[in-house]
Write a protein that holds these residues in place. Sequence first.
Motif, PDB file in Angstrom:
ATOM      1  N   GLN A  81      91.273  38.671  30.271  1.00  0.00           N
ATOM      2  CA  GLN A  81      92.248  38.077  29.901  1.00  0.00           C
ATOM      3  C   GLN A  81      91.902  36.801  29.818  1.00  0.00           C
ATOM      4  N   TYR A  85      92.057  34.231  26.609  1.00  0.00           N
ATOM      5  CA  TYR A  85      93.233  33.036  26.809  1.00  0.00           C
ATOM      6  C   TYR A  85      92.379  31.791  26.280  1.00  0.00           C
ATOM      7  N   ARG A  88      91.823  31.650  22.567  1.00  0.00           N
ATOM      8  CA  ARG A  88      92.669  31.365  21.562  1.00  0.00           C
ATOM      9  C   ARG A  88      92.888  30.045  22.009  1.00  0.00           C
ATOM     10  N   ARG A  89      92.585  29.361  22.745  1.00  0.00           N
ATOM     11  CA  ARG A  89      92.934  27.824  22.761  1.00  0.00           C
ATOM     12  C   ARG A  89      91.782  26.948  22.254  1.00  0.00           C
TER      13      ARG A  89
END
Length: 182
Positions: A81, A85, A88-89
Amino acid sequence: MNVNAANIRPAAALPATLSINPLPVAGHATTAAPPAPRATNIVRPLGAFEQAFWLMDRNHPLHFVLAAQTVGQTTPEEWRQALDYVQRRHLLLSVCIRENADAAPEFHYVASRIPLRVVPYVSPMLWREEMRAELATPFNPGQAPLMRAVLVHSPHMAVLLLAAHHSVADARSRSEATRIRD
């Protein structure tokens, strides 16, 4: 999970006797959906330094591996996860490099997840063996993503190895990636 800069030590601080079994842990495969698709897959042309690294990499691989250790209870799913994250950033963690009609290299977005290989912590030197293996495995610039991860894991400590192509990451971006928060 609380994986942040306060409980991560640089690789130099790791014990000199760490080793790892190179077999992946069953049941920890990457099965979740990749990052959301974009309207276009061309992100942008490579900048001057990115293009220089891309050209040099053709003759001699220029990728690198960062190692960070954390102490405390975590699960491979929490690490998965956290990588999702970070990806995605940072858009460049979802690209490959392709040449356009004029033979100029461009970053192209591809919906694929950063590969995460989980290895059980069985000895204090294992992370070094895994790091050597990652350094010996070049990236294919035409295949996204241009980053991969190895998690040397036990229930109460973990060593995360992040390998990246130099065209998409440098020392600053690698250290930012280790500041993962829950």
